[in-house]
Scaffold this motif. Structure first.
Motif, PDB file in Angstrom:
ATOM      1  N   ILE A 261       0.840  -1.202   0.000  1.00  0.00           N
ATOM      2  CA  ILE A 261       0.000   0.000   0.000  1.00  0.00           C
ATOM      3  C   ILE A 261       0.876   1.254   0.000  1.00  0.00           C
ATOM      4  O   ILE A 261       0.599   2.212  -0.730  1.00  0.00           O
ATOM      5  CB  ILE A 261      -0.980  -0.003   1.192  1.00  0.00           C
ATOM      6  N   ARG A 262       1.929   1.250   0.808  1.00  0.00           N
ATOM      7  CA  ARG A 262       2.838   2.415   0.824  1.00  0.00           C
ATOM      8  C   ARG A 262       3.440   2.650  -0.564  1.00  0.00           C
ATOM      9  O   ARG A 262       3.553   3.789  -1.015  1.00  0.00           O
ATOM     10  CB  ARG A 262       3.941   2.224   1.855  1.00  0.00           C
ATOM     11  N   GLN A 263       3.818   1.589  -1.240  1.00  0.00           N
ATOM     12  CA  GLN A 263       4.365   1.730  -2.589  1.00  0.00           C
ATOM     13  C   GLN A 263       3.289   2.219  -3.558  1.00  0.00           C
ATOM     14  O   GLN A 263       3.568   3.010  -4.449  1.00  0.00           O
ATOM     15  CB  GLN A 263       4.951   0.402  -3.069  1.00  0.00           C
ATOM     16  N   GLY A 264       2.065   1.745  -3.367  1.00  0.00           N
ATOM     17  CA  GLY A 264       0.955   2.206  -4.203  1.00  0.00           C
ATOM     18  C   GLY A 264       0.719   3.698  -4.034  1.00  0.00           C
ATOM     19  O   GLY A 264       0.439   4.412  -5.006  1.00  0.00           O
ATOM     20  N   LYS A 265       0.848   4.178  -2.812  1.00  0.00           N
ATOM     21  CA  LYS A 265       0.694   5.611  -2.556  1.00  0.00           C
ATOM     22  C   LYS A 265       1.778   6.394  -3.293  1.00  0.00           C
ATOM     23  O   LYS A 265       1.525   7.441  -3.871  1.00  0.00           O
ATOM     24  CB  LYS A 265       0.731   5.888  -1.044  1.00  0.00           C
TER      25      LYS A 265
ATOM     26  N   ASP B  13       1.243   9.343  -6.072  1.00  0.00           N
ATOM     27  CA  ASP B  13       1.932  10.635  -6.033  1.00  0.00           C
ATOM     28  C   ASP B  13       2.657  10.909  -7.350  1.00  0.00           C
ATOM     29  O   ASP B  13       2.612  12.013  -7.891  1.00  0.00           O
ATOM     30  CB  ASP B  13       2.924  10.684  -4.882  1.00  0.00           C
ATOM     31  N   ARG B  14       3.325   9.873  -7.865  1.00  0.00           N
ATOM     32  CA  ARG B  14       4.094  10.022  -9.104  1.00  0.00           C
ATOM     33  C   ARG B  14       3.200  10.383 -10.286  1.00  0.00           C
ATOM     34  O   ARG B  14       3.598  11.130 -11.169  1.00  0.00           O
ATOM     35  CB  ARG B  14       4.869   8.746  -9.383  1.00  0.00           C
ATOM     36  N   PHE B  15       1.978   9.872 -10.289  1.00  0.00           N
ATOM     37  CA  PHE B  15       1.056  10.163 -11.385  1.00  0.00           C
ATOM     38  C   PHE B  15       0.134  11.348 -11.084  1.00  0.00           C
ATOM     39  O   PHE B  15      -0.803  11.613 -11.830  1.00  0.00           O
ATOM     40  CB  PHE B  15       0.227   8.922 -11.743  1.00  0.00           C
ATOM     41  N   GLY B  16       0.375  12.020  -9.966  1.00  0.00           N
ATOM     42  CA  GLY B  16      -0.403  13.207  -9.644  1.00  0.00           C
ATOM     43  C   GLY B  16      -1.820  12.929  -9.196  1.00  0.00           C
ATOM     44  O   GLY B  16      -2.705  13.758  -9.370  1.00  0.00           O
ATOM     45  N   ILE B  17      -2.049  11.762  -8.598  1.00  0.00           N
ATOM     46  CA  ILE B  17      -3.383  11.410  -8.120  1.00  0.00           C
ATOM     47  C   ILE B  17      -3.463  11.755  -6.641  1.00  0.00           C
ATOM     48  O   ILE B  17      -2.758  11.166  -5.825  1.00  0.00           O
ATOM     49  CB  ILE B  17      -3.683   9.910  -8.335  1.00  0.00           C
ATOM     50  N   ASP B  18      -4.296  12.731  -6.294  1.00  0.00           N
ATOM     51  CA  ASP B  18      -4.481  13.106  -4.900  1.00  0.00           C
ATOM     52  C   ASP B  18      -5.448  12.143  -4.254  1.00  0.00           C
ATOM     53  O   ASP B  18      -6.481  11.803  -4.828  1.00  0.00           O
ATOM     54  CB  ASP B  18      -5.031  14.530  -4.786  1.00  0.00           C
ATOM     55  N   GLY B  19      -5.143  11.712  -3.062  1.00  0.00           N
ATOM     56  CA  GLY B  19      -6.030  10.811  -2.340  1.00  0.00           C
ATOM     57  C   GLY B  19      -5.230   9.900  -1.426  1.00  0.00           C
ATOM     58  O   GLY B  19      -4.015   9.990  -1.337  1.00  0.00           O
ATOM     59  N   GLU B  20      -5.943   9.044  -0.768  1.00  0.00           N
ATOM     60  CA  GLU B  20      -5.319   8.133   0.186  1.00  0.00           C
ATOM     61  C   GLU B  20      -5.667   6.699  -0.205  1.00  0.00           C
ATOM     62  O   GLU B  20      -6.841   6.358  -0.383  1.00  0.00           O
ATOM     63  CB  GLU B  20      -5.859   8.427   1.591  1.00  0.00           C
ATOM     64  N   LEU B  21      -4.651   5.884  -0.363  1.00  0.00           N
ATOM     65  CA  LEU B  21      -4.854   4.464  -0.635  1.00  0.00           C
ATOM     66  C   LEU B  21      -5.012   3.789   0.722  1.00  0.00           C
ATOM     67  O   LEU B  21      -4.101   3.820   1.541  1.00  0.00           O
ATOM     68  CB  LEU B  21      -3.646   3.904  -1.394  1.00  0.00           C
ATOM     69  N   VAL B  22      -6.180   3.206   0.996  1.00  0.00           N
ATOM     70  CA  VAL B  22      -6.466   2.727   2.343  1.00  0.00           C
ATOM     71  C   VAL B  22      -6.434   1.213   2.505  1.00  0.00           C
ATOM     72  O   VAL B  22      -6.269   0.706   3.609  1.00  0.00           O
ATOM     73  CB  VAL B  22      -7.821   3.264   2.868  1.00  0.00           C
ATOM     74  N   ASP B  23      -6.599   0.466   1.425  1.00  0.00           N
ATOM     75  CA  ASP B  23      -6.626  -0.983   1.591  1.00  0.00           C
ATOM     76  C   ASP B  23      -6.386  -1.666   0.260  1.00  0.00           C
ATOM     77  O   ASP B  23      -6.581  -1.078  -0.799  1.00  0.00           O
ATOM     78  CB  ASP B  23      -7.980  -1.423   2.157  1.00  0.00           C
ATOM     79  N   MET B  24      -5.962  -2.901   0.318  1.00  0.00           N
ATOM     80  CA  MET B  24      -5.843  -3.751  -0.851  1.00  0.00           C
ATOM     81  C   MET B  24      -5.793  -5.191  -0.377  1.00  0.00           C
ATOM     82  O   MET B  24      -5.410  -5.459   0.750  1.00  0.00           O
ATOM     83  CB  MET B  24      -4.604  -3.424  -1.683  1.00  0.00           C
ATOM     84  N   LYS B  25      -6.245  -6.090  -1.227  1.00  0.00           N
ATOM     85  CA  LYS B  25      -6.159  -7.509  -0.901  1.00  0.00           C
ATOM     86  C   LYS B  25      -6.133  -8.293  -2.198  1.00  0.00           C
ATOM     87  O   LYS B  25      -6.564  -7.806  -3.245  1.00  0.00           O
ATOM     88  CB  LYS B  25      -7.307  -7.954  -0.012  1.00  0.00           C
TER      89      LYS B  25
END
Length: 110
Positions: A75-79, A83-95
């Protein structure tokens, strides 16, 4: 507002997934079955050839286990990607989970 983006994947190269997430997982979370080849995982064909010897269900279990045990690191890497693609928001979960194929229903012709 929370949103969910779901990607259903099929015919994915498990070797490429393992290779991609290896830098982000804890050494102790690497399944024992992969230990003989893990030091050479970056070499072309090593993981692919090794996985050919492993049953498909075991391959599924390996990848699902690695991803789910290292969820927060991924998830941290996804965030970082957001950021790199300029997407504002919070990645909160994945499975990652195994999907059970739906049985086909045949349509009878009159």
């Amino acid at each position: 507002m929370k949103m969910r983006l779901t990607l259903d994947m099929d015919n994915i190269s498990y070797a490429s997934i393992i290779r991609m997430i290896l830098p982000y997982i804890k050494k102790e979370d690497i399944p024992a079955i992969l230990l003989p080849v893990i030091d050479r995982a970056g070499e072309p064909g090593v993981l692919e050839n090794f996985l050919k010897l492993v049953p498909k269900k075991t391959q599924d279990d390996i990848v699902i286990s690695i991803v789910n045990k290292n969820r927060s690191r991924i998830i941290r890497q996804g965030k970082g990607l957001m950021d790199r693609f300029g997407i504002d928001g919070e990645l909160v979960d994945m499975k990652l989970q195994r999907l059970v194929p739906k049985p086909r229903t045949e349509v009878k012709k009159p």
